[in-house]
Scaffold this active site. Sequence first.
Site, mmCIF file in Angstrom:
data_model
loop_
_atom_site.group_PDB
_atom_site.id
_atom_site.type_symbol
_atom_site.label_atom_id
_atom_site.label_comp_id
_atom_site.label_asym_id
_atom_site.label_seq_id
_atom_site.Cartn_x
_atom_site.Cartn_y
_atom_site.Cartn_z
ATOM 1 N N CYS A 390 31.444 45.955 36.205
ATOM 2 C CA CYS A 390 32.660 46.450 35.562
ATOM 3 C C CYS A 390 32.523 46.389 34.044
ATOM 4 O O CYS A 390 31.777 47.182 33.481
ATOM 5 C CB CYS A 390 33.883 45.708 36.110
ATOM 6 S SG CYS A 390 35.356 46.739 36.016
ATOM 7 N N HIS A 518 33.493 46.390 41.776
ATOM 8 C CA HIS A 518 33.260 44.946 41.965
ATOM 9 C C HIS A 518 32.576 44.684 43.309
ATOM 10 O O HIS A 518 33.252 44.368 44.296
ATOM 11 C CB HIS A 518 34.591 44.191 41.920
ATOM 12 C CG HIS A 518 35.189 44.128 40.563
ATOM 13 N ND1 HIS A 518 34.913 43.114 39.677
ATOM 14 C CD2 HIS A 518 36.024 44.972 39.930
ATOM 15 C CE1 HIS A 518 35.562 43.327 38.548
ATOM 16 N NE2 HIS A 518 36.246 44.457 38.670
ATOM 17 N N GLU A 520 30.956 42.192 44.269
ATOM 18 C CA GLU A 520 31.092 40.789 44.702
ATOM 19 C C GLU A 520 32.249 40.611 45.683
ATOM 20 O O GLU A 520 32.239 39.689 46.505
ATOM 21 C CB GLU A 520 31.252 39.855 43.491
ATOM 22 C CG GLU A 520 32.595 39.881 42.753
ATOM 23 C CD GLU A 520 32.749 41.012 41.741
ATOM 24 O OE1 GLU A 520 32.003 42.000 41.823
ATOM 25 O OE2 GLU A 520 33.644 40.916 40.871
HETATM 26 N N1 GLN Z 1 38.345 45.700 30.823
HETATM 27 C C1 GLN Z 1 37.632 46.727 31.495
HETATM 28 C C2 GLN Z 1 38.546 47.833 31.984
HETATM 29 O O1 GLN Z 1 39.732 47.644 32.135
HETATM 30 C C3 GLN Z 1 36.817 46.157 32.643
HETATM 31 C C4 GLN Z 1 37.642 45.435 33.676
HETATM 32 C C5 GLN Z 1 36.833 44.560 34.580
HETATM 33 O O2 GLN Z 1 35.756 44.090 34.213
HETATM 34 N N2 GLN Z 1 37.348 44.266 35.747
HETATM 35 O O3 GLN Z 1 38.094 48.927 32.250
#
Ligand code: GLN
Length: 549
Positions: A390, A518, A520
């Site tokens: 992410c 994600h 994970e």
């Molecule tokens: N802050 C980033 C976004 O909102 C990544 C979010 C995250 O790592 N879950 O796109």
Amino acid sequence: MKSPTQSATGKSKYIFITGGVLSSLGKGISSASLGYLLQKRGYSVTIQKFDPYLNVDPGTMSPLQHGEVFVTDDGAETDLDLGHYERFLAYSLHKNNTHSAGQVYFEVITKERKGSYLGKTVQVVPHITNEIKRRMRIYEGQYDFILIEIGGTVGDIESMPFLETQRQINYELSSQDVLNIHLTYVPYLHSSQELKTKPTQHSVRTLMEYGIRPDVLLCRTEVKLNKEIRQKIGLFCNVNEEAVIEVADAENTIYEVPLLFKKNALDEIVLRKLNMPLNDIDMDEWQRFVNRIKKPANEVTVGLIGKYTKYEDSYKSIYEAFIHSGSINNAKVKVELINSEELTSECLAEKLGHLHGILVGPGFGNRGIEGKILAAQYAREKKIPFFGICLGMQCACIEFARNVCGIANAHTRECEEEGIVNEFVIDLMETQRDIKEKGGTMRLGAYPCKLDSNSLAYAAYKSEEISERHRHRYEFNNDYIDIFKENGINFSGTSPNGKLVEIVELKEHPWFVGVQFHPELKSRAVTGHPLFINFIKATLQYRKVYENV
Ligand code: GLN
């Protein structure tokens, strides 16, 4: 593993799990472990978590306060216990598996504002408890067993409406259809060298004040509970001695808990009390999984670069995914949590030089982002296996734009500052531009992604279409696709219409993968997650080449 099926009889049995004496005794792991055993005996099982806090969801809570926010396929932002349930039960849960007092009150108050209560006085009993009960019985008939974990500790003001609802369900159902488990603590006093049962007695007394009689006591303890102590607890707490179950601290992994429960016959006691057949159970696969965690043949060190370094639970699912993928690769994965705020170009070699793999983790906001960008650069240049999740993937893109594509002022719009001109290679989606509220407004939940068959991602998943969970606002800006491609990036995963970049890979590198989602959150015990498994494989390979082991 049997997947969730409809309840064979169309009836459900309820198992409540409450906690006493102190928090953090492991109600979540206990619920998940019992759920696993029942599932292994051929039953369909679901687990619900009821949290007493007033936040409508944990999405807006700091990871430093409450640990990681777990996200389900249907986009619910939940407590991290849901992650334990999914990792043990090995299937995806839903919005209805997680409820907070905030949601319950919000629903009741919204109805009251609409006039749905026709002028009645709206009260905790029956209006709040009825709403809790509706939620507790939402899966009625769909599973053989519905496990309900009540957050907090018995005696807390906040938990009262939940316990009152538990009492009512006990009252309404026959005693063969509902069972109460209470997790408690039996401390060992080193000075007098004895186990103390008084805190457990008090905790059970509090539970009884709510009208709930425990059927099973799970006693967390550092030392063995002998027969005499179990008899004493049983007598004072009104519980059969055989249902006073010792839960010794698991030796070095939570994945041992189902084996401990099995050894102490928890599942048999539960099934007998609920009048269900004791089907056969085969724990071999799980045992092998645990053996490899306890005695792995290899070891690698992976750096987890993030800013929430004060509280490991902020990255709970990533740690668990490393345990799973480690076991599958027969390797211990030593995770070093490295504070990105402390990373500067001067100290990179010292802080990252010894690592066999670098994972830049998820996160929000400006703080610590430059350190993450530096870590991605270091991994790219030194050809250390790299996994960006992410924000980690976004940082890898910013780094690549700045240092390879020559866009010196590349950044993400998340770090926009007045008066500074940036090129936003990571930008806000059209649909996110006008959103003002913070709760539940991100791209949340499962989205399909199609894979390029000639990629590291495909080599891991072995499938052309996958589904992964998201929780973010910003996306790769497609205006930069061509220049990234020209400079050696493979956009190996995109949304099926090709419009959203989901995975980036570096061509000239042994293993460099950044994902917008994600992974994970979908790593499960025994089977792990394809990307984590191959990342660890790459770190083992790296170690072999560079350290000759
Ligand atoms: N802050 C980033 C976004 O909102 C990544 C979010 C995250 O790592 N879950 O796109």
